[in-house]
Design a protein around this motif. Structure first.
Motif, mmCIF file in Angstrom:
data_model
loop_
_atom_site.group_PDB
_atom_site.id
_atom_site.type_symbol
_atom_site.label_atom_id
_atom_site.label_comp_id
_atom_site.label_asym_id
_atom_site.label_seq_id
_atom_site.Cartn_x
_atom_site.Cartn_y
_atom_site.Cartn_z
ATOM 1 N N GLN A 1 0.822 -1.207 0.000
ATOM 2 C CA GLN A 1 0.000 0.000 0.000
ATOM 3 C C GLN A 1 0.864 1.269 0.000
ATOM 4 O O GLN A 1 1.519 1.583 0.983
ATOM 5 N N GLY A 2 0.862 1.970 -1.130
ATOM 6 C CA GLY A 2 1.481 3.290 -1.222
ATOM 7 C C GLY A 2 2.957 3.332 -0.879
ATOM 8 O O GLY A 2 3.425 4.305 -0.267
ATOM 9 N N ILE A 3 3.717 2.317 -1.304
ATOM 10 C CA ILE A 3 5.139 2.258 -0.942
ATOM 11 C C ILE A 3 5.947 3.305 -1.716
ATOM 12 O O ILE A 3 5.910 3.363 -2.943
ATOM 13 N N GLU A 4 6.679 4.107 -0.958
ATOM 14 C CA GLU A 4 7.628 5.066 -1.521
ATOM 15 C C GLU A 4 8.988 4.837 -0.875
ATOM 16 O O GLU A 4 9.067 4.433 0.285
ATOM 17 N N LYS A 5 10.047 5.095 -1.646
ATOM 18 C CA LYS A 5 11.397 4.960 -1.111
ATOM 19 C C LYS A 5 12.290 6.045 -1.702
ATOM 20 O O LYS A 5 12.406 6.164 -2.919
ATOM 21 N N ASN A 6 12.895 6.821 -0.811
ATOM 22 C CA ASN A 6 13.817 7.870 -1.215
ATOM 23 C C ASN A 6 15.195 7.596 -0.635
ATOM 24 O O ASN A 6 15.325 7.128 0.498
ATOM 25 N N TYR A 7 16.226 7.896 -1.399
ATOM 26 C CA TYR A 7 17.600 7.915 -0.909
ATOM 27 C C TYR A 7 18.073 9.364 -1.019
ATOM 28 O O TYR A 7 18.490 9.804 -2.093
ATOM 29 N N GLY A 8 17.929 10.098 0.072
ATOM 30 C CA GLY A 8 18.190 11.529 0.010
ATOM 31 C C GLY A 8 17.132 12.184 -0.853
ATOM 32 O O GLY A 8 15.932 12.040 -0.626
ATOM 33 N N LYS A 9 17.556 12.886 -1.898
ATOM 34 C CA LYS A 9 16.610 13.553 -2.796
ATOM 35 C C LYS A 9 16.213 12.674 -3.978
ATOM 36 O O LYS A 9 15.386 13.073 -4.800
ATOM 37 N N GLU B 1 14.253 9.839 -5.645
ATOM 38 C CA GLU B 1 13.040 9.046 -5.463
ATOM 39 C C GLU B 1 13.163 7.764 -6.282
ATOM 40 O O GLU B 1 13.200 7.806 -7.507
ATOM 41 N N VAL B 2 13.218 6.625 -5.580
ATOM 42 C CA VAL B 2 13.351 5.335 -6.262
ATOM 43 C C VAL B 2 11.975 4.719 -6.511
ATOM 44 O O VAL B 2 11.691 4.236 -7.608
ATOM 45 N N LEU B 3 11.127 4.723 -5.507
ATOM 46 C CA LEU B 3 9.748 4.249 -5.632
ATOM 47 C C LEU B 3 8.822 5.408 -5.276
ATOM 48 O O LEU B 3 9.025 6.075 -4.258
ATOM 49 N N THR B 4 7.818 5.623 -6.090
ATOM 50 C CA THR B 4 7.000 6.826 -5.922
ATOM 51 C C THR B 4 5.514 6.539 -5.724
ATOM 52 O O THR B 4 4.666 7.330 -6.078
ATOM 53 N N GLY B 5 5.211 5.368 -5.173
ATOM 54 C CA GLY B 5 3.816 5.037 -4.895
ATOM 55 C C GLY B 5 3.435 3.716 -5.529
ATOM 56 O O GLY B 5 2.903 3.672 -6.636
ATOM 57 N N ILE B 6 3.717 2.620 -4.828
ATOM 58 C CA ILE B 6 3.493 1.270 -5.353
ATOM 59 C C ILE B 6 2.335 0.627 -4.594
ATOM 60 O O ILE B 6 2.358 0.531 -3.369
ATOM 61 N N ASP B 7 1.340 0.169 -5.332
ATOM 62 C CA ASP B 7 0.175 -0.505 -4.747
ATOM 63 C C ASP B 7 -0.113 -1.777 -5.533
ATOM 64 O O ASP B 7 -0.281 -1.733 -6.759
ATOM 65 N N PHE B 8 -0.176 -2.916 -4.850
ATOM 66 C CA PHE B 8 -0.645 -4.145 -5.479
ATOM 67 C C PHE B 8 -0.894 -5.187 -4.395
ATOM 68 O O PHE B 8 -0.378 -5.081 -3.281
ATOM 69 N N LYS B 9 -1.677 -6.187 -4.732
ATOM 70 C CA LYS B 9 -1.953 -7.312 -3.845
ATOM 71 C C LYS B 9 -1.393 -8.580 -4.478
ATOM 72 O O LYS B 9 -1.381 -8.722 -5.702
ATOM 73 N N VAL B 10 -0.933 -9.497 -3.635
ATOM 74 C CA VAL B 10 -0.475 -10.801 -4.100
ATOM 75 C C VAL B 10 -1.280 -11.865 -3.376
ATOM 76 O O VAL B 10 -1.489 -11.783 -2.160
ATOM 77 N N TYR B 11 -1.730 -12.851 -4.126
ATOM 78 C CA TYR B 11 -2.565 -13.906 -3.565
ATOM 79 C C TYR B 11 -1.767 -15.191 -3.373
ATOM 80 O O TYR B 11 -0.801 -15.461 -4.093
#
Length: 255
Positions: free
Chosen positions: A36-44, A46-56
């Protein structure tokens, strides 16, 4: 295929999910992970900017994209190796659908193989394998363990120092270490890297058998189209830190 056995065995159910496009099948199957809404920054940066998905449960999902798209960062966050800058992931490894909480409980249900691994100095192959078995409190017979060594062509290398192995040998060891605790969620990062054709074929066959026999869920990070087409049933395409596409494999092939 034989593998290690946990003292308590939990079996998830089976597969299929959706993302950008509406689901074409019902989604009544057990969710094993909700990103849900994964973001990842290393300083300035932006590597991930909003990841949403489900796995079954029982799905094999491939994460693909260009170098630098954020695939490995995402897999590290899923495996609890790194923390996201924003967002959360819920895990549901219990048979009753209850959410799994606590890093220890989550980590014990996840196996991860990274393309690059740093081994402790002077540790032999068998030392690393035994460490994982003992740390996880696994029950595994000598015969089952020998079968794993044989599957990954490590029988003759058990007494070798892990750091001294070739790239391909280390890759086989990484996969064995990821799978020995019979994880509910198996994360594979460029699983065929450094392996010859025969080794890749053998390991892909083992992964498919393992997933079927243990109802395991697999997250496959790969650049190899043959690997994706043979192992995955759903493909998530990451581009510029976002999900560009999330479709069943057969629809990705059509496009």
């Amino acid at each position: 295929m034989a593998g290690a056995k946990k003292t308590t065995t939990k079996k998830p159910t089976t597969k299929k999910t959706t993302a950008k496009k509406p689901a074409t099948k019902t989604t009544s199957k057990q969710i094993i992970m909700d990103v849900q809404g994964i973001e990842k920054n290393y300083g300035k940066v932006e590597v991930l900017t909003g990841i949403d998905f489900k796995v079954y449960a029982g799905e094999t999902v491939a994460i693909v994209g260009a170098n630098g798209a954020g695939k490995t960062t995402l897999s590290e966050i899923v495996a609890k190796v790194k923390e996201p800058s924003k967002g959360k992931i819920q895990y549901f490894f219990e048979e009753d659908g209850e959410e799994s909480i606590g890093k220890g409980e989550i980590s014990s249900n996840i196996g991860i193989q990274f393309q690059d691994s740093a081994y402790p100095d002077f540790y032999k192959v068998k030392d690393l394998v035994n460490f994982v078995i003992n740390a996880a409190g696994l029950e595994i017979t000598k015969e089952e363990l020998e079968e794993l060594y044989e599957t990954f062509d490590l029988t003759k290398l058990k007494k070798e120092v892990a750091k001294g192995l070739s790239g391909g040998q280390q890759q086989r060891l990484n996969i064995l270490l990821a799978i020995v605790n019979n994880p509910k969620l198996l994360i594979l990062d460029e699983v065929g890297t450094g392996l010859d054709v025969e080794s890749r074929t053998k390991i892909k066959s083992y992964i498919k058998s393992y997933a079927e026999e243990h109802s395991a869920t697999i997250l496959l990070v790969s650049h190899n189209s043959d690997e994706v087409m043979e192992l995955a049933e759903r493909v998530i395409v990451i581009h510029n830190g976002k999900i560009f596409n999330d479709l069943p494999l057969k629809e990705i092939i059509k496009e």
